[in-house]
Design an enzyme around this catalytic site. Structure first.
Site, PDB file in Angstrom:
ATOM      1  N   SER A  23       0.860  -1.185   0.000  1.00 18.39           N
ATOM      2  CA  SER A  23       0.000   0.000   0.000  1.00 18.39           C
ATOM      3  C   SER A  23       0.896   1.234   0.000  1.00 18.39           C
ATOM      4  O   SER A  23       1.536   1.550   1.011  1.00 18.39           O
ATOM      5  CB  SER A  23      -0.912   0.015   1.235  1.00 18.39           C
ATOM      6  OG  SER A  23      -1.797  -1.076   1.223  1.00 18.39           O
ATOM      7  N   LYS A  63      -7.344   1.752  -2.358  1.00 21.63           N
ATOM      8  CA  LYS A  63      -6.845   1.317  -1.050  1.00 21.63           C
ATOM      9  C   LYS A  63      -6.813   2.493  -0.074  1.00 21.63           C
ATOM     10  O   LYS A  63      -7.137   2.335   1.126  1.00 21.63           O
ATOM     11  CB  LYS A  63      -5.454   0.705  -1.171  1.00 21.63           C
ATOM     12  CG  LYS A  63      -4.839   0.262   0.164  1.00 21.63           C
ATOM     13  CD  LYS A  63      -5.707  -0.772   0.879  1.00 21.63           C
ATOM     14  CE  LYS A  63      -5.174  -1.105   2.285  1.00 21.63           C
ATOM     15  NZ  LYS A  63      -3.919  -1.874   2.257  1.00 21.63           N
ATOM     16  N   LYS A  68       0.822   5.717   8.249  1.00 22.51           N
ATOM     17  CA  LYS A  68       1.389   5.967   6.912  1.00 22.51           C
ATOM     18  C   LYS A  68       0.284   6.091   5.873  1.00 22.51           C
ATOM     19  O   LYS A  68       0.287   7.007   5.038  1.00 22.51           O
ATOM     20  CB  LYS A  68       2.358   4.837   6.563  1.00 22.51           C
ATOM     21  CG  LYS A  68       2.961   4.909   5.163  1.00 22.51           C
ATOM     22  CD  LYS A  68       2.227   4.026   4.162  1.00 22.51           C
ATOM     23  CE  LYS A  68       2.320   2.560   4.522  1.00 22.51           C
ATOM     24  NZ  LYS A  68       1.653   1.713   3.504  1.00 22.51           N
TER      25      LYS A  68
END
Length: 294
Positions: free
Chosen positions: A96, A171, A239
């Site tokens: 990701s 995502k 993140k």
């Protein structure tokens, strides 16, 4: 049978590589910590001592590493994929990372004679172990169809969502929804406990109504027992929320709830909870409520 190189054998990558080996593929794995190759070798796969060794004979290279710089290093370093894999190799990035980085890497892959799909996953460690991941795939439709049997081996919901970068964009949206759900569930648990309600019973009935969600079903046990062994770590979700807020700004859209949850995720990391499962956001609600020691 396909010759597969799998780079990154952590919480997610290890069970995914094992599923591919169990399906009969020839899987060669590489991880910076060599001991993490053991589940794959126990399943009949092989361990490589370098990325270059792992990808040399691969038809497909799978990557599952934490962040954008890690993917860039795996693909573009001197001992990385682009300098050592065969021309025409299909690269599947399950990581990701930032959508703009994915687009740049896909362009570089094409220039170097490779094909690339961004295929980030959702479902956490449980989804990886149960081969029940949701996989959102960006890239050429023909490459997606070629890789579909591999995706079906490790995932349950597999969807081609558009060109390169689209998988990472979807995502990011997924991580926004999940983070907001976990935060709301955390607040609900602390609220219920403050009133002395049978919290387990309350979550059972909430789960049967409109408040029900996959987040509630998968994370309520962690919250009830205060057990936050990582299925997906707070530091990684931190993140991802950075990706969400930055990409939203670039697109000129507002994500006020996302921005708030991003700050709460950052607070949890700063408080030392980065290695906990993201359901550990509950601890942040307890701190804010003055109930951290209860």
């Amino acid at each position: 049978m396909t010759n597969i190189a799998f780079v990154g054998l952590g919480i997610m990558g290890s069970p995914m590589s094992v599923h591919l080996a169990n399906a009969g593929h020839d899987v060669v794995g590489y991880n910076r910590s060599p001991e993490k190759t053991k589940p794959l070798t126990d399943a009949g796969g092989r361990a490589a001592h370098s990325i270059a060794e792992a990808v040399a004979d691969a038809d497909v290279v799978c990557v599952m590493v934490p962040d954008s710089p890690d993917v860039q290093q795996v693909l573009t370093a001197e001992d990385g994929v682009f300098d050592n894999a065969k021309p025409g190799t299909l690269v599947i990035d399950f990581s990701s990372i930032r959508p703009d980085v994915t687009v740049t890497l896909a362009e570089e892959a094409r220039r170097r004679g490779f094909r690339m799909l961004d295929a980030p996953v959702s479902g956490g460690e449980a989804g990886a172990r149960n081969a029940a991941l949701s996989i959102m795939v960006g890239g050429e439709a023909a490459d997606f169809e070629e890789a579909r049997p591999l995706f079906d081996t490790v995932g349950k919901t597999v969807v081609h969502v558009g060109p390169n970068g689209s998988g990472q964009t979807v995502k990011a949206a997924n991580q926004l929804v999940v983070a907001a759900n976990i935060q709301a569930l955390s607040e609900a648990v602390v609220f219920l406990e403050a009133y002395g309600v049978d919290t387990e019973a309350a979550l059972t009935v909430l789960g049967g109504g409109l408040a029900g969600s996959a987040v509630l079903q998968q994370k309520k046990g962690n919250m009830l027992t205060r057990s936050f062994e990582p299925g997906f770590r707070i530091e990684l979700h931190h993140k991802d929320m950075g990706i969400v807020t930055a990409a939203a700004r670039e697109a000129g859209v507002v994500v006020p709830v996302g921005a708030l949850v991003a700050q709460l995720m950052a607070s949890a990391k700063a408080a030392g909870d980065g290695q906990l499962d993201h359901s550990g956001l509950l601890r942040g609600v307890e701190r804010l409520s003055g109930r951290a020691d209860r």
